[in-house]
Scaffold this motif. Structure first.
Motif, PDB file in Angstrom:
ATOM      1  N   ASP A 136       0.839  -1.191   0.000  1.00  0.00           N
ATOM      2  CA  ASP A 136       0.000   0.000   0.000  1.00  0.00           C
ATOM      3  C   ASP A 136       0.875   1.242   0.000  1.00  0.00           C
ATOM      4  N   GLY A 137       0.292   2.341  -0.346  1.00  0.00           N
ATOM      5  CA  GLY A 137       1.017   3.602  -0.355  1.00  0.00           C
ATOM      6  C   GLY A 137       0.439   4.508  -1.420  1.00  0.00           C
ATOM      7  N   PRO A 138       0.934   5.716  -1.482  1.00  0.00           N
ATOM      8  CA  PRO A 138       0.415   6.651  -2.479  1.00  0.00           C
ATOM      9  C   PRO A 138       0.838   6.251  -3.888  1.00  0.00           C
ATOM     10  N   ARG A 139       0.069   6.637  -4.880  1.00  0.00           N
ATOM     11  CA  ARG A 139       0.400   6.345  -6.280  1.00  0.00           C
ATOM     12  C   ARG A 139       1.695   7.054  -6.664  1.00  0.00           C
ATOM     13  N   GLU A 140       1.827   8.298  -6.280  1.00  0.00           N
ATOM     14  CA  GLU A 140       3.045   9.057  -6.559  1.00  0.00           C
ATOM     15  C   GLU A 140       3.834   9.179  -5.267  1.00  0.00           C
ATOM     16  N   VAL A 141       5.033   8.613  -5.276  1.00  0.00           N
ATOM     17  CA  VAL A 141       5.877   8.573  -4.088  1.00  0.00           C
ATOM     18  C   VAL A 141       6.930   9.668  -4.202  1.00  0.00           C
ATOM     19  N   SER A 142       7.277  10.260  -3.072  1.00  0.00           N
ATOM     20  CA  SER A 142       8.258  11.346  -3.054  1.00  0.00           C
ATOM     21  C   SER A 142       9.307  11.091  -1.976  1.00  0.00           C
ATOM     22  N   ASP A 143      10.370  11.885  -2.015  1.00  0.00           N
ATOM     23  CA  ASP A 143      11.380  11.812  -0.957  1.00  0.00           C
ATOM     24  C   ASP A 143      10.737  12.102   0.400  1.00  0.00           C
ATOM     25  N   ALA A 144       9.790  13.048   0.429  1.00  0.00           N
ATOM     26  CA  ALA A 144       9.123  13.387   1.688  1.00  0.00           C
ATOM     27  C   ALA A 144       8.380  12.174   2.254  1.00  0.00           C
ATOM     28  N   PHE A 145       7.702  11.410   1.398  1.00  0.00           N
ATOM     29  CA  PHE A 145       7.009  10.201   1.844  1.00  0.00           C
ATOM     30  C   PHE A 145       8.015   9.188   2.387  1.00  0.00           C
ATOM     31  N   LEU A 146       9.116   8.976   1.663  1.00  0.00           N
ATOM     32  CA  LEU A 146      10.136   8.031   2.124  1.00  0.00           C
ATOM     33  C   LEU A 146      10.686   8.453   3.478  1.00  0.00           C
ATOM     34  N   ASP A 147      10.977   9.756   3.625  1.00  0.00           N
ATOM     35  CA  ASP A 147      11.494  10.260   4.896  1.00  0.00           C
ATOM     36  C   ASP A 147      10.483  10.062   6.020  1.00  0.00           C
ATOM     37  N   ASP A 148       9.219  10.381   5.752  1.00  0.00           N
ATOM     38  CA  ASP A 148       8.162  10.256   6.751  1.00  0.00           C
ATOM     39  C   ASP A 148       7.991   8.809   7.216  1.00  0.00           C
ATOM     40  N   GLN A 149       8.168   7.870   6.297  1.00  0.00           N
ATOM     41  CA  GLN A 149       8.001   6.451   6.612  1.00  0.00           C
ATOM     42  C   GLN A 149       9.283   5.794   7.116  1.00  0.00           C
ATOM     43  N   GLY A 150      10.398   6.515   7.051  1.00  0.00           N
ATOM     44  CA  GLY A 150      11.669   5.974   7.517  1.00  0.00           C
ATOM     45  C   GLY A 150      12.341   5.046   6.522  1.00  0.00           C
ATOM     46  N   PHE A 151      12.049   5.214   5.225  1.00  0.00           N
ATOM     47  CA  PHE A 151      12.631   4.364   4.183  1.00  0.00           C
ATOM     48  C   PHE A 151      13.887   5.005   3.616  1.00  0.00           C
ATOM     49  N   ASP A 152      14.903   4.187   3.423  1.00  0.00           N
ATOM     50  CA  ASP A 152      16.140   4.669   2.806  1.00  0.00           C
ATOM     51  C   ASP A 152      16.051   4.634   1.286  1.00  0.00           C
ATOM     52  N   LEU A 153      15.422   3.569   0.773  1.00  0.00           N
ATOM     53  CA  LEU A 153      15.378   3.346  -0.672  1.00  0.00           C
ATOM     54  C   LEU A 153      13.969   3.006  -1.127  1.00  0.00           C
ATOM     55  N   PHE A 154      13.751   3.169  -2.419  1.00  0.00           N
ATOM     56  CA  PHE A 154      12.499   2.765  -3.051  1.00  0.00           C
ATOM     57  C   PHE A 154      12.870   1.896  -4.246  1.00  0.00           C
ATOM     58  N   ALA A 155      12.359   0.675  -4.271  1.00  0.00           N
ATOM     59  CA  ALA A 155      12.696  -0.269  -5.341  1.00  0.00           C
ATOM     60  C   ALA A 155      11.450  -0.649  -6.117  1.00  0.00           C
ATOM     61  N   TYR A 156      11.632  -0.838  -7.421  1.00  0.00           N
ATOM     62  CA  TYR A 156      10.528  -1.291  -8.263  1.00  0.00           C
ATOM     63  C   TYR A 156      11.090  -1.955  -9.515  1.00  0.00           C
ATOM     64  N   GLY A 157      10.230  -2.666 -10.204  1.00  0.00           N
ATOM     65  CA  GLY A 157      10.603  -3.301 -11.462  1.00  0.00           C
ATOM     66  C   GLY A 157       9.572  -2.960 -12.522  1.00  0.00           C
ATOM     67  N   TYR A 158       9.886  -3.284 -13.748  1.00  0.00           N
ATOM     68  CA  TYR A 158       8.957  -3.071 -14.858  1.00  0.00           C
ATOM     69  C   TYR A 158       9.241  -4.105 -15.934  1.00  0.00           C
ATOM     70  N   SER A 159       8.227  -4.368 -16.753  1.00  0.00           N
ATOM     71  CA  SER A 159       8.376  -5.411 -17.770  1.00  0.00           C
ATOM     72  C   SER A 159       8.538  -4.871 -19.181  1.00  0.00           C
ATOM     73  N   ASP A 160       8.188  -3.605 -19.405  1.00  0.00           N
ATOM     74  CA  ASP A 160       8.334  -3.033 -20.747  1.00  0.00           C
ATOM     75  C   ASP A 160       8.494  -1.511 -20.644  1.00  0.00           C
ATOM     76  N   GLU A 161       8.777  -0.891 -21.760  1.00  0.00           N
ATOM     77  CA  GLU A 161       9.043   0.551 -21.776  1.00  0.00           C
ATOM     78  C   GLU A 161       7.838   1.381 -21.339  1.00  0.00           C
ATOM     79  N   ARG A 162       6.658   0.934 -21.713  1.00  0.00           N
ATOM     80  CA  ARG A 162       5.447   1.668 -21.320  1.00  0.00           C
ATOM     81  C   ARG A 162       5.325   1.706 -19.795  1.00  0.00           C
TER      82      ARG A 162
END
Length: 90
Positions: A22-48
């Motif tokens: 769960d989380g907001p659709r658009e994530v920001s540094d402020a959200f990461l800081d507020d949640q105590g996260f150092d990094l944000f990781a994701y993957g994708y399967s195609d250019e779109r």
């Protein structure tokens, strides 16, 4: 794999402290800081999908983003086919 199964696989990695679906659709540094996260990781399967995610995560500093490589050698479809093959030989 279901979302819960994917989360379990990621959570089993010794380098992962927490996995959230769960989380907001658009994530920001402020959200990461507020949640105590150092990094944000994701993957994708195609250019779109890559372009969509790049837009949604545009407010995260590049040094805090980690992209998880997509592997075409392992897919849900291939896993299902392997199970079907194994079951048909029993």
């Amino acid at each position: 794999m279901t979302q819960q199964e994917r989360m379990a696989v990621l959570g089993a990695c010794r380098f992962v402290d927490e996995v959230r679906s769960d989380g907001p659709r658009e994530v920001s540094d402020a959200f990461l800081d507020d949640q105590g996260f150092d990094l944000f990781a994701y993957g994708y399967s195609d250019e779109r999908e890559r372009n969509t995610k790049a837009y949604e995560y545009r407010n995260i500093s590049s040094e805090r983003i980690r992209i998880i490589p997509y592997s075409s050698e392992i897919s849900t479809t291939q896993l299902i086919q392997r199970v079907k093959t194994l079951l048909s030989t029993e």
